[in-house]
Design a protein around this motif. Structure first.
Motif, PDB file in Angstrom:
ATOM      1  N   LYS A 125       0.888  -1.180   0.108  1.00  0.00           N
ATOM      2  CA  LYS A 125      -0.201   0.024   0.039  1.00  0.00           C
ATOM      3  C   LYS A 125       0.921   1.224  -0.199  1.00  0.00           C
ATOM      4  CE  LYS A 125      -4.253   1.408   1.829  1.00  0.00           C
ATOM      5  NZ  LYS A 125      -5.103   1.172   0.603  1.00  0.00           N
ATOM      6  N   ALA A 126       0.659   2.140  -0.857  1.00  0.00           N
ATOM      7  CA  ALA A 126       1.222   3.640  -0.944  1.00  0.00           C
ATOM      8  C   ALA A 126       0.338   4.586  -0.828  1.00  0.00           C
ATOM      9  CB  ALA A 126       2.280   3.412  -1.966  1.00  0.00           C
ATOM     10  N   GLY A 127       0.048   5.159   0.013  1.00  0.00           N
ATOM     11  CA  GLY A 127      -0.963   6.160  -0.049  1.00  0.00           C
ATOM     12  C   GLY A 127      -2.357   5.604  -0.351  1.00  0.00           C
ATOM     13  N   LEU A 128      -2.976   6.224  -1.473  1.00  0.00           N
ATOM     14  CA  LEU A 128      -4.123   5.828  -1.902  1.00  0.00           C
ATOM     15  C   LEU A 128      -4.085   4.356  -2.489  1.00  0.00           C
ATOM     16  CD1 LEU A 128      -6.194   8.997  -3.123  1.00  0.00           C
ATOM     17  CD2 LEU A 128      -7.323   6.980  -1.872  1.00  0.00           C
ATOM     18  N   PHE A 129      -2.985   4.335  -3.092  1.00  0.00           N
ATOM     19  CA  PHE A 129      -2.845   3.168  -4.167  1.00  0.00           C
ATOM     20  C   PHE A 129      -2.398   1.883  -3.688  1.00  0.00           C
ATOM     21  CE2 PHE A 129      -1.330   7.272  -6.227  1.00  0.00           C
ATOM     22  CZ  PHE A 129      -1.941   7.064  -7.396  1.00  0.00           C
ATOM     23  N   ASP A 130      -2.777   0.907  -4.203  1.00  0.00           N
ATOM     24  CA  ASP A 130      -2.462  -0.586  -3.810  1.00  0.00           C
ATOM     25  C   ASP A 130      -1.652  -1.099  -4.938  1.00  0.00           C
ATOM     26  OD1 ASP A 130      -3.631  -1.362  -1.592  1.00  0.00           O
ATOM     27  OD2 ASP A 130      -5.726  -1.382  -2.472  1.00  0.00           O
ATOM     28  N   ILE A 131      -0.505  -1.238  -4.556  1.00  0.00           N
ATOM     29  CA  ILE A 131       0.604  -1.823  -5.827  1.00  0.00           C
ATOM     30  C   ILE A 131       0.856  -3.020  -5.844  1.00  0.00           C
ATOM     31  CG2 ILE A 131       2.891  -1.264  -6.762  1.00  0.00           C
ATOM     32  CD1 ILE A 131       2.895   1.317  -5.012  1.00  0.00           C
ATOM     33  N   GLY A 132       0.741  -3.955  -7.058  1.00  0.00           N
ATOM     34  CA  GLY A 132       0.934  -5.258  -7.193  1.00  0.00           C
ATOM     35  C   GLY A 132       1.849  -5.614  -8.280  1.00  0.00           C
ATOM     36  N   PHE A 133       2.695  -6.737  -7.924  1.00  0.00           N
ATOM     37  CA  PHE A 133       3.851  -6.869  -8.638  1.00  0.00           C
ATOM     38  C   PHE A 133       3.451  -8.408  -9.759  1.00  0.00           C
ATOM     39  CE2 PHE A 133       5.041  -4.249  -5.357  1.00  0.00           C
ATOM     40  CZ  PHE A 133       5.931  -3.242  -6.124  1.00  0.00           C
ATOM     41  N   ILE A 134       3.905  -8.185 -10.536  1.00  0.00           N
ATOM     42  CA  ILE A 134       3.843  -9.356 -11.741  1.00  0.00           C
ATOM     43  C   ILE A 134       4.898  -9.873 -12.405  1.00  0.00           C
ATOM     44  CG2 ILE A 134       2.250 -10.214 -13.719  1.00  0.00           C
ATOM     45  CD1 ILE A 134       0.434  -7.693 -13.474  1.00  0.00           C
ATOM     46  N   ARG A 135       5.332 -11.035 -12.430  1.00  0.00           N
ATOM     47  CA  ARG A 135       6.523 -11.597 -13.284  1.00  0.00           C
ATOM     48  C   ARG A 135       6.319 -11.196 -14.547  1.00  0.00           C
ATOM     49  NH1 ARG A 135      10.328 -14.386 -11.368  1.00  0.00           N
ATOM     50  NH2 ARG A 135       9.373 -15.601  -9.618  1.00  0.00           N
ATOM     51  N   VAL A 136       7.358 -10.798 -14.957  1.00  0.00           N
ATOM     52  CA  VAL A 136       7.793 -10.599 -16.509  1.00  0.00           C
ATOM     53  C   VAL A 136       9.040 -11.329 -16.993  1.00  0.00           C
ATOM     54  CG1 VAL A 136       6.049  -8.788 -17.070  1.00  0.00           C
ATOM     55  CG2 VAL A 136       8.499  -8.225 -16.820  1.00  0.00           C
ATOM     56  N   ASN A 137       9.265 -11.669 -18.457  1.00  0.00           N
ATOM     57  CA  ASN A 137      10.250 -12.239 -18.730  1.00  0.00           C
ATOM     58  C   ASN A 137      11.002 -10.845 -19.590  1.00  0.00           C
ATOM     59  OD1 ASN A 137       8.625 -15.034 -19.698  1.00  0.00           O
ATOM     60  ND2 ASN A 137      10.149 -14.959 -18.273  1.00  0.00           N
ATOM     61  N   HIS A 138      12.457 -10.942 -19.488  1.00  0.00           N
ATOM     62  CA  HIS A 138      13.117  -9.743 -19.971  1.00  0.00           C
ATOM     63  C   HIS A 138      14.712 -10.176 -20.267  1.00  0.00           C
ATOM     64  CE1 HIS A 138      14.290  -5.542 -21.525  1.00  0.00           C
ATOM     65  NE2 HIS A 138      14.635  -5.401 -20.276  1.00  0.00           N
ATOM     66  N   SER A 139      15.571  -9.168 -20.758  1.00  0.00           N
ATOM     67  CA  SER A 139      16.864  -9.587 -20.612  1.00  0.00           C
ATOM     68  C   SER A 139      17.479  -9.568 -19.187  1.00  0.00           C
ATOM     69  CB  SER A 139      17.435  -8.629 -21.887  1.00  0.00           C
ATOM     70  OG  SER A 139      17.324  -7.644 -21.789  1.00  0.00           O
ATOM     71  N   ILE A 140      17.014  -9.307 -18.422  1.00  0.00           N
ATOM     72  CA  ILE A 140      17.561  -9.305 -16.815  1.00  0.00           C
ATOM     73  C   ILE A 140      16.605 -10.040 -16.176  1.00  0.00           C
ATOM     74  CG2 ILE A 140      16.552  -7.138 -16.235  1.00  0.00           C
ATOM     75  CD1 ILE A 140      19.061  -6.594 -14.610  1.00  0.00           C
ATOM     76  N   ALA A 141      17.181 -10.925 -15.038  1.00  0.00           N
ATOM     77  CA  ALA A 141      16.473 -11.651 -14.328  1.00  0.00           C
ATOM     78  C   ALA A 141      15.419 -10.493 -13.337  1.00  0.00           C
ATOM     79  CB  ALA A 141      17.193 -12.565 -13.269  1.00  0.00           C
ATOM     80  N   ALA A 143      12.654  -9.770 -13.510  1.00  0.00           N
ATOM     81  CA  ALA A 143      11.790  -8.373 -13.754  1.00  0.00           C
ATOM     82  C   ALA A 143      10.328  -8.348 -13.589  1.00  0.00           C
ATOM     83  CB  ALA A 143      12.024  -8.131 -15.520  1.00  0.00           C
ATOM     84  N   LEU A 144       9.845  -7.074 -13.272  1.00  0.00           N
ATOM     85  CA  LEU A 144       8.420  -7.003 -13.088  1.00  0.00           C
ATOM     86  C   LEU A 144       7.405  -6.084 -13.743  1.00  0.00           C
ATOM     87  CD1 LEU A 144       9.124  -6.767  -9.013  1.00  0.00           C
ATOM     88  CD2 LEU A 144       8.467  -8.599 -10.333  1.00  0.00           C
ATOM     89  N   ALA A 145       6.284  -6.615 -13.843  1.00  0.00           N
ATOM     90  CA  ALA A 145       5.157  -5.648 -14.415  1.00  0.00           C
ATOM     91  C   ALA A 145       4.575  -5.075 -13.013  1.00  0.00           C
ATOM     92  CB  ALA A 145       4.338  -6.029 -15.336  1.00  0.00           C
ATOM     93  N   VAL A 146       3.973  -3.935 -13.190  1.00  0.00           N
ATOM     94  CA  VAL A 146       3.203  -3.366 -11.991  1.00  0.00           C
ATOM     95  C   VAL A 146       1.741  -3.115 -12.184  1.00  0.00           C
ATOM     96  CG1 VAL A 146       3.224  -1.476 -10.608  1.00  0.00           C
ATOM     97  CG2 VAL A 146       5.526  -2.292 -11.111  1.00  0.00           C
ATOM     98  N   TYR A 147       0.878  -3.330 -11.311  1.00  0.00           N
ATOM     99  CA  TYR A 147      -0.431  -2.681 -11.513  1.00  0.00           C
ATOM    100  C   TYR A 147      -0.749  -1.919 -10.272  1.00  0.00           C
ATOM    101  CZ  TYR A 147      -2.056  -6.924  -8.455  1.00  0.00           C
ATOM    102  OH  TYR A 147      -2.168  -7.648  -7.589  1.00  0.00           O
ATOM    103  N   THR A 158       3.542  -2.636 -18.157  1.00  0.00           N
ATOM    104  CA  THR A 158       4.331  -3.867 -18.184  1.00  0.00           C
ATOM    105  C   THR A 158       5.528  -4.001 -17.992  1.00  0.00           C
ATOM    106  OG1 THR A 158       5.059  -3.194 -20.555  1.00  0.00           O
ATOM    107  CG2 THR A 158       2.771  -4.372 -20.529  1.00  0.00           C
ATOM    108  N   GLY A 159       6.200  -2.657 -17.877  1.00  0.00           N
ATOM    109  CA  GLY A 159       7.780  -2.699 -17.627  1.00  0.00           C
ATOM    110  C   GLY A 159       8.277  -3.037 -19.057  1.00  0.00           C
ATOM    111  N   ASP A 160       9.434  -3.473 -19.200  1.00  0.00           N
ATOM    112  CA  ASP A 160       9.970  -4.207 -20.283  1.00  0.00           C
ATOM    113  C   ASP A 160       9.603  -5.357 -20.278  1.00  0.00           C
ATOM    114  OD1 ASP A 160      11.096  -1.795 -20.424  1.00  0.00           O
ATOM    115  OD2 ASP A 160      13.211  -2.319 -20.822  1.00  0.00           O
ATOM    116  N   PHE A 161       9.377  -6.225 -21.332  1.00  0.00           N
ATOM    117  CA  PHE A 161       8.851  -7.586 -21.208  1.00  0.00           C
ATOM    118  C   PHE A 161       8.902  -8.238 -22.607  1.00  0.00           C
ATOM    119  CE2 PHE A 161       4.831  -8.335 -23.705  1.00  0.00           C
ATOM    120  CZ  PHE A 161       4.637  -7.038 -24.049  1.00  0.00           C
ATOM    121  N   LYS A 162       8.905  -9.652 -22.472  1.00  0.00           N
ATOM    122  CA  LYS A 162       8.839 -10.295 -23.602  1.00  0.00           C
ATOM    123  C   LYS A 162       7.988 -11.804 -23.053  1.00  0.00           C
ATOM    124  CE  LYS A 162      12.165 -13.147 -25.145  1.00  0.00           C
ATOM    125  NZ  LYS A 162      13.705 -13.645 -25.610  1.00  0.00           N
TER     126      LYS A 162
END
Lengths: 552, 552
Positions: A125-141, A143-147, A158-162
């Motif tokens: 939780k950050a202020g009014l926001f709830d932040i969630g993290f999602i695994r993505v693939n990328h050229s570095i281990a 890596a996360l997408a964020v909602y 999405t962050g950087d993803f493949k």
């Protein structure tokens, strides 16, 4: 702006590849997603780094609830030092990301007390926001997408993803989570546009394994492999292939050594006992038992590979029998430097494997089919293409239209644009300060257009300085004129030119000074004009002319 | 060197794409094939052009029997002005080549009295040599390969070539002549290596017609097409496509206007009556009746396309509804400039067609299959791969080995290498002077490493000048020290820095001068060191520090 709107403000990463930074704001709560740097373009003379203009952030510093990092690449974390110097705020990111951040902050003497590691699936939780993290693939281990859950709806970045269906570490992008969010309804998607021009799918990182195995099986001598220092999966694959064929591994280049150490420490790389050796030990083993991992895949002139190509490395010398594998493609702008290194290596008799077609490199960003899949999974009401030069953003716009998004619901923005959303509407809502801040040595933002313009002029035709001492009262020359030039002509061959230039300055002064002198400016201007004319007529060049007059 | 050997000496074009120039010498007879320029690399600051070091040519000026030009591209004719200024010798080339040469020589005020047009099939005698000309296909009309009958055997030089089986002008490369020469026996082949890394065949120029037709049929607004100004066939195809759909043609950019005029004059382009209009007339026609041909396909900042992209063109303004077709791919090094222009155009709402995959551009150089075919037709005893960076030469070496040439009969050379041949043998026979001569303004060769190094330093951190007047007798300051900087810091914000610097210079002088001063150098060095330390500590930058001391 309406207090009941969610504001999304990209401060970097739009219309460019680099310095990614996006602000999410609702009322008095603000979140910063990524805080990256860009490398200078070729016309930014003498500049070391480029960071986003953070005026808006600093003006609203009391509202910042969190910084969220998607992954550990410089274009996402590289300007964090500058933010954290002035703002005390918690920083969320995966373990590897924060491990790399820590190292960078230390270099800048910025303390890192509020680095909070998160894992895919976590929410905070950050202020009014709830932040969630999602695994993505990328050229570095790691890596996360964020909602973000916001009062007006859910936002996904999405962050950087493949989409790597056979990732090396077994950790595939969490497409189920994207699907779930899409099912429940997503208001805005911000999605990576890097490869929007590229049709089809990006190949799996695992395909590199097979290509490397094939090469490693065939090579008899030493193997030197270069890739991005941060590509932990790639390094792991190289080490595995080396180990399979009985090769010890030595690492060249500070940044790669740092990443390997950090990745091993955090468990992102596993290297069998006794495989890693010191670079000074390589001569104790036969050539076919050696694998060297090195920096310099982008042709950086000071990196190890460049030194190897010019036989300029302190501890390793390459020659016939050695094989260099360039497991990377040049970032736009680096093509020529990389080509020069390949040529240099080949001149030494070294075999170089570098073609993309050889399968030794795959991109870390998804291609068109992957972008469409994310769009179809998330089914957002609104789309903001991010992370791309303008034509890449426009390409993703076209893709999104093809999968059914209305054109008016796609926002092609520029850094500093403010997009405002309610639960049902989205609009362009003005601009905030945004742009490039130059880092040059210790100075941040003190080098602007005037300095760069001067550097440019100096770089083309050099500088031509005229010095003289005037008696202000009598209006006569006490000493000089002396002339000094640098970067203009080869001075030893230009004696006549210099003498004539001196003579021209004298004539200008004789024509202007009789009696007391009150103003320097007209004299300087006349000298500049006369010399400009003379030097251009004689040389076809326009050096920067600097008349300096002293008085007694 | 043996008087009975044929010497082949590349002075440019090996290990690089650019400034092609090759010497053929037997005894006291010498022929020069091509005389080109290169464009400066990015680290050659302020340099306008690069030409080959012609020391060897000038040392043997009495032996030159002829200059032979293969085609009219700058990298084959661009340094002719420099040669002809000093040497009076006949120049052979096709009509279009000489037409373009004439224009270039006029710019340099070099007379062109001995330009002798030749056609495919012609032979001429020059000293001991019989020179023959063979038609080839390339991205400029009227391109030639050349063969020389020498006392030791026949030598073939392909020039720049592709094998276009369906050329736009109906004039296919004369593969029969290559076959005939191969049948009779060829001693040495020098062959274009540009696309040696590219598998397969290069597509025919005619395929561009189809792609253009498809685009032209679909576009409703104005069409702006850019390509290399010298690609007459491409321009012809664009004009044809335009004419088919009822579009008038206007030309933007001086170099393109020159080529179009010359090509029409010599009959290399045919344009229906009334199709060409002046650029100022375009507003008299509806948008769908306008085709503009423009320079700038390589992103050149001063060319018309760049001005159009930045809305900076005097007579044309682009916007939504216009379509730009970039019928060219960026030469290595120009990728970013071209990308920036595409982005600029898209920001204006212009539709831009630029992908290679869209078929709107094909290369002018043959790919691997074409190189192999020439090798198989000519069946030379020896091969010298030319026209390519080092790895391209190496690639052609591999191709040649595959078609059966012995590796020891393939010579991978560098500029200045001397290869000596008898009727049965070939060997590396030493080196002559070769290298890059910089043209900067009116100066040719006067800018060397020192000047370039100074420009580089100036470009990075600028210049910091200290001026003072000393009383040499008493060793005291009469005036100053004054400090002036450019390209270092923004001066208005740096008052304290400047004052402290002045103070440091004073302290240095106080420590050194008491009594008569005999030498400036130690004082200057001390000032430089002290300021270097101080300025680096304060700014992290290392400007060029120039202490200038005057005496009274």
């Amino acid at each position: 702006m309406n207090q009941n709107e969610l504001l999304i403000i990209p401060l970097g990463g739009l219309g460019e590849i680099g310095k990614n930074m996006t602000i999410f704001r609702y009322g008095d709560d603000m979140i910063i997603l990524d805080c990256g740097l860009a490398f200078p373009e070729e016309d930014m003379l003498g500049i070391d780094l480029v960071i986003p203009d953070m005026t808006y952030v600093f003006e609203n510093r009391d509202k910042i609830r969190a910084v969220v990092l998607t992954h550990g690449h410089e274009d996402h974390i590289g300007s964090l030092f500058y933010l954290l110097r002035q703002v005390d705020v918690p920083v969320y990111g995966s373990r590897l990301t924060l491990g790399l951040v820590e190292g960078r902050l230390k270099e800048y003497n910025v303390s890192a007390e509020k680095l909070i590691p998160v894992a895919p699936g976590d929410t905070v939780k950050a202020g009014l926001f709830d932040i969630g993290f999602i695994r993505v693939n990328h050229s570095i281990a790691d890596a996360l997408a964020v909602y973000l859950k916001t009062p007006v709806g859910v936002v996904v970045h999405t962050g950087d993803f493949k989409i790597d269906q056979t990732p090396v570490d077994g950790q595939m992008i969490d497409i189920h989570k994207f699907a779930e969010l899409g099912d429940k309804g997503v208001l805005v998607l911000l999605s990576d546009s890097t490869n929007a021009e590229r049709p089809g799918y990006t190949k799996s990182e695992r395909t590199v394994s097979e290509a490397l195995d094939e090469k490693f099986a065939a090579v008899k001598g030493r193997i030197i492999l270069t890739t991005f220092a941060s590509n932990v999966s790639r390094l792991q694959q190289a080490i595995n292939a080396g180990d399979k064929y009985g090769r010890k591994v030595a690492v060249l280049g500070r940044s790669m050594a740092t990443v390997v150490a950090k990745a091993m420490e955090l468990g992102y790389m596993t290297v069998p006992e006794g495989v890693v050796i010191d670079i000074d030990e390589i001569n104790r083993y036969p050539d076919n038992q050696i694998l060297i991992l090195t920096t310099g895949s982008q042709g950086e002139p000071m990196a190890a590979l460049s030194r190897l190509a010019s036989r300029n490395h302190r501890s390793v010398e390459l020659s016939y029998g050695d094989t260099v594998i360039i497991s990377a493609t040049p970032i736009p702008g680096n093509e020529q430097s990389v080509a020069r290194i390949i040529d240099g290596l080949m001149r030494l008799g070294v075999d170089v494997i570098y073609e993309r077609s050889s399968g030794i490199h795959v991109s870390g960003h998804g291609s068109q089919e992957e972008m469409k899949l994310i769009l179809n999974l998330v089914r957002p009401k609104f789309l903001i293409p991010v992370h791309g030069e303008y034509r890449m953003l426009k390409c993703q716009e076209k893709l999104a239209e093809k999968v059914g998004l209305a054109k008016e619901n796609i926002f092609i923005g520029e850094n500093g644009h403010v997009f405002a959303f309610t639960a049902t509407s989205g609009r362009f809502a003005g601009k905030v300060a945004a742009g490039k801040v130059f880092v040059d040595g210790l100075g941040i933002g003190d080098v602007g257009n005037i300095v760069i313009r001067d550097r440019h002029q100096l770089s083309q035709d050099g500088v031509f300085i005229v010095v003289l001492t005037l008696d202000k009262q009598r209006g006569c020359i006490v000493s000089g004129p002396d002339v000094v030039s640098r970067g203009f002509v080869y001075v030893r061959d230009a004696e006549i030119l210099m003498n004539e230039a001196r003579q021209i300055v004298k004539e200008v002064l004789e024509g202007m000074t009789n009696g007391p002198v009150t103003q320097w400016a007209p004299i300087k201007n006349s000298i500049r004009e006369a010399l400009n004319r003379y030097l251009f007529a004689k040389t076809g060049r326009k050096p920067m002319i600097l008349p300096i007059i002293m008085d007694v």
